[in-house]
Design a protein around this motif. Sequence first.
Motif, PDB file in Angstrom:
ATOM      1  N   TYR A   1       4.923   4.033 -13.183  1.00  0.00           N
ATOM      2  CA  TYR A   1       3.809   4.040 -12.237  1.00  0.00           C
ATOM      3  C   TYR A   1       2.666   3.180 -12.766  1.00  0.00           C
ATOM      4  CZ  TYR A   1       5.960   8.137  -9.967  1.00  0.00           C
ATOM      5  OH  TYR A   1       6.799   9.010  -9.322  1.00  0.00           O
TER       6      TYR A   1
ATOM      7  N   THR B   1      -3.046   2.508 -10.235  1.00  0.00           N
ATOM      8  CA  THR B   1      -3.496   2.043  -8.930  1.00  0.00           C
ATOM      9  C   THR B   1      -3.907   3.235  -8.073  1.00  0.00           C
ATOM     10  OG1 THR B   1      -1.909   0.211  -9.038  1.00  0.00           O
ATOM     11  CG2 THR B   1      -2.841   0.720  -6.879  1.00  0.00           C
TER      12      THR B   1
ATOM     13  N   SER C   1      -4.504   5.630  -4.844  1.00  0.00           N
ATOM     14  CA  SER C   1      -3.562   5.891  -3.754  1.00  0.00           C
ATOM     15  C   SER C   1      -3.827   5.071  -2.508  1.00  0.00           C
ATOM     16  CB  SER C   1      -3.579   7.382  -3.397  1.00  0.00           C
ATOM     17  OG  SER C   1      -4.898   7.798  -3.077  1.00  0.00           O
TER      18      SER C   1
ATOM     19  N   ARG D   1      -1.783   1.902  -2.261  1.00  0.00           N
ATOM     20  CA  ARG D   1      -0.327   2.020  -2.237  1.00  0.00           C
ATOM     21  C   ARG D   1       0.174   2.157  -0.798  1.00  0.00           C
ATOM     22  NH1 ARG D   1      -0.534   7.232  -6.072  1.00  0.00           N
ATOM     23  NH2 ARG D   1      -1.994   6.444  -7.630  1.00  0.00           N
ATOM     24  N   ASN D   2       1.382   1.677  -0.564  1.00  0.00           N
ATOM     25  CA  ASN D   2       2.066   1.877   0.722  1.00  0.00           C
ATOM     26  C   ASN D   2       1.233   1.454   1.936  1.00  0.00           C
ATOM     27  OD1 ASN D   2       4.214   3.120  -0.729  1.00  0.00           O
ATOM     28  ND2 ASN D   2       3.086   5.053  -0.719  1.00  0.00           N
TER      29      ASN D   2
ATOM     30  N   GLU E   1      -5.369  -2.924  -9.432  1.00  0.00           N
ATOM     31  CA  GLU E   1      -4.631  -2.237 -10.496  1.00  0.00           C
ATOM     32  C   GLU E   1      -5.371  -2.441 -11.808  1.00  0.00           C
ATOM     33  OE1 GLU E   1      -0.502  -2.732 -13.098  1.00  0.00           O
ATOM     34  OE2 GLU E   1      -0.697  -3.777 -11.192  1.00  0.00           O
TER      35      GLU E   1
END
Length: 303
Positions: free
Chosen positions: A44, A47, A49, A52-53, A245
Amino acid sequence: METVIDKIVYDTVKSLGDFFKQLPSLDVKIKENIFYRGQSNTKYKLTPSVFRNSNLKNENKIYSDIMTECSQEFEDVKLHNEILSKMQHYGVQTRLLDVTVNALVALYFACEGNKNEDGAVFVIKSKDSEIKQYDSDVISILSSLPRFKVDEKKEIKKLAEKAKCKIDKIVPPKVSSIDREIAEFNSDPLIKRLLHEIKKEKPAFEDIINPCDLLNNYFFTPRKNNARIIRQSGAFMIFGLGNEEFEVEEYAERDSDKSYKIIIGRDYKETIIKQLSVCGISKATLHPELYKVAEYIKEKYNN
């Protein structure tokens, strides 16, 4: 498995004793600002949340929806960073990254979950200039960013980078010239909107945003107004519009000025959690909510 750090060889952590050997020395910890973050999978990245995604494109909607649907929860919360902290507490995607000043707390989170993966404790070394008070102007600026759409944040970033580039070219650095560039940056309608958002929580905020502040990440300790933050010795890293990040050196020496990570062996997570429990670090102490304490007690007597 061994991790080579310069001429020193560090084994993958198998016990609490191994872990202490890889932490910075006491002298370094006294002199430097060090935060820790435990992650149950060493793969992991550091970064938040919201990055992300593809969550970033909905950051403003996530913020607004929470404030609309749970308005009573936020009636007494005035600062944007405190709203984000509360959202983070309940697992909502934010631009905050949880860190702690307690290495053993980080170790617990590195061992909790993902039993088939090596965990990691990140040792994050920071400068004084990177640490702010929870109610500082810089934290107000960055914690206001979720109010803007993704395209607007991209434009703010572009404006900040352009202004910073101009400021960096002023050699020798002249205060009058730098002030002029900052004033031009603040005259943009989008930056004025950001100022307006900040003034909702800080009416006395001076009408000046330094573009460099928007491109950096900072650490801050929130107000200790809930038991979890107190028990976990919690702090946050809030991310601006620069890097999404936080990168650490893969093989930095523990007493250098570099941030690094300590690998926690997957086969030893359960043993380490038991050792931490003896030291007063457990699910029950770190998650004082009733349902978490109940989980801990059930697990304790089911083993």
